[in-house]
Design an enzyme around this catalytic site. Structure first.
Site, PDB file in Angstrom:
ATOM      1  CG  HIS A  58      -2.043  -1.066   1.020  1.00  0.00           C
ATOM      2  ND1 HIS A  58      -2.025  -2.265   1.684  1.00  0.00           N
ATOM      3  CD2 HIS A  58      -3.131  -1.089   0.208  1.00  0.00           C
ATOM      4  CE1 HIS A  58      -3.071  -2.981   1.319  1.00  0.00           C
ATOM      5  NE2 HIS A  58      -3.755  -2.295   0.426  1.00  0.00           N
ATOM      6  CG  ASP A  90      -8.183  -3.245   1.782  1.00  0.00           C
ATOM      7  OD1 ASP A  90      -7.920  -2.043   1.583  1.00  0.00           O
ATOM      8  OD2 ASP A  90      -7.606  -4.176   1.194  1.00  0.00           O
ATOM      9  CG  ASP A 111      -5.819  -1.641  -4.854  1.00  0.00           C
ATOM     10  OD1 ASP A 111      -5.077  -2.405  -5.488  1.00  0.00           O
ATOM     11  OD2 ASP A 111      -5.972  -1.717  -3.617  1.00  0.00           O
ATOM     12  CB  ALA A 130     -14.771   1.519 -11.118  1.00  0.00           C
ATOM     13  CG  ASP A 147     -14.886  -1.880  -3.055  1.00  0.00           C
ATOM     14  OD1 ASP A 147     -13.658  -2.057  -3.115  1.00  0.00           O
ATOM     15  OD2 ASP A 147     -15.705  -2.824  -3.032  1.00  0.00           O
TER      16      ASP A 147
END
EC number: 2.5.1.16
Length: 366
Positions: free
Chosen positions: A129, A153, A225, A208, A173
């Site tokens: 990350h 997350d 991501d 997205a 997300d």
């Protein structure tokens, strides 16, 4: 985030210790890795299926891609999860959402599995990350608005929020169950530092591409991501058309970064993503870092509409000082010669020629 590894004679790395210094609580350069050879697993597909695949070969100028079945991928992650569940462990969260099976387990570390595939280990998730977030956040001048595509997350979000210049973050997300887990399970909340409760954060539970079809203000930084392109549907997240669309959401001196799999284990996938971004009309810089729990290095591509934005990024010192990145980013932008050679084989993934998932399956088969 997503992580798949090649299965043929795979080398599994286990972290046995790490050393601390004044600059870094967790330095990837100082990991002592124990390497274990795993024997090949027999592929039990019948001969007729193999013949059918041969009939469906996809040709390019330099590469032949042979479709393979996804069940041959990521066997070791599935074995690892079964072993954990059969032994002493704590199940922190388990849910079958509308999109995936989510398993958050704790042994000595905390591990997230999606559809039985390891997404991160708390031992070294910071390596991934920090590498994803800090190079771009440090290079773009005074980033105020940030968009994160994926990252449910909250771990990439945690890193973004370390920058005091950031005033607004949109996180997109698809899976609401993931967001709820990241907001409510104490062990994950501890990892992401309560990131979802920061007043600067706005969460959008949607696809997205749906979000990108809506009007929006521009962003200084966009962090992509997405899951790996393991299927044709996921391959649509890595097309030149979508990258071009994402680029329209950037400010004049903005940039985006895209997680792009492993230049060591999946070089055709890695360089094809970079090539596809370039075909969308952007300037691209490629880099990578070692993530021990993935058993390999992991790669990323930076992209911008304005070439000067990424000038001399290799010489950049990152502030705030990350725990796992080198003080100078130069080593991240260096590749082994054999990995660079694969760049010449890179393909273009487009809506009219979705090929990335086939590259992926070909490189991941055992």
């Amino acid at each position: 985030m997503p992580k798949h590894r090649k299965q043929s004679k795979i080398k599994i790395y286990r972290i046995t210790s790490y050393k601390k210094d004044k600059r870094s609580e967790l330095d990837s350069d100082k990991f002592e890795l124990e390497q274990q050879d795993k024997h090949d697993i027999q592929d039990k597909q019948d001969k007729q299926d193999e013949q059918n695949k041969q009939d469906k070969q996809v040709q390019s100028e330099n590469v032949t891609i042979v479709p393979t079945d996804s069940h041959s991928l990521d066997v070791w992650d599935e074995i690892s999860l079964k072993e954990i569940q059969a032994g002493e462990h704590t199940s922190l969260f388990e849910e079958k959402s509308n999109y995936q099976n989510i398993n958050l387990v704790q042994v000595n570390d905390v591990r997230l599995y999606l559809d039985k595939q390891l997404q991160f280990s708390s031992v070294d998730e910071q390596i991934y990350h920090e590498a994803l977030v800090h190079p771009i956040m440090a290079k773009v001048i005074d980033p105020k608005r940030v968009l994160i595509l994926g990252g449910g997350d909250g771990l990439a979000l945690r890193e973004v929020l370390k920058y005091e210049t950031v005033l607004h973050v949109d996180l997109v997300d698809l899976d609401e169950a993931m967001i709820n887990m990241a907001r409510n399970v104490p062990e994950i909340v501890s990892l992401n530092k309560n990131a979802f409760f920061d007043n600067r954060v706005n969460v959008h539970v949607c696809d997205a591409k749906e979000f990108l079809n809506s009007p929006s203000s521009l962003y200084d930084v966009i962090i992509i991501d997405f899951p790996d392109p393991a299927t044709e549907l996921l391959s649509t997240l890595y097309t030149s058309e979508l990258f071009a669309r994402i680029a329209t959401f950037l400010t004049e001196d903005g940039a985006f970064v895209c997680q792009s799999n492993s230049p060591a284990d999946a070089p055709l996938v890695y360089w094809s993503i970079g090539n596809t971004i370039e075909h969308a009309g952007l300037t691209v810089k490629s880099y990578h870092t070692i993530v021990p729990s993935f058993g390999t290095d992991w790669g990323f591509h930076l992209a911008t509409n304005s070439a000067h934005v990424l000038d001399q990024i290799e010489q950049l010192y990152v502030v705030p000082t990350p725990r796992t990145l080198p003080a100078l980013l130069f080593p991240l932008f260096q590749f082994k010669e054999e990995h660079l050679e694969q760049r010449n084989l890179a393909l273009l993934n487009s809506e009219s020629n979705l090929i990335l998932h086939q590259c992926y399956k070909q490189e991941m088969k055992f």
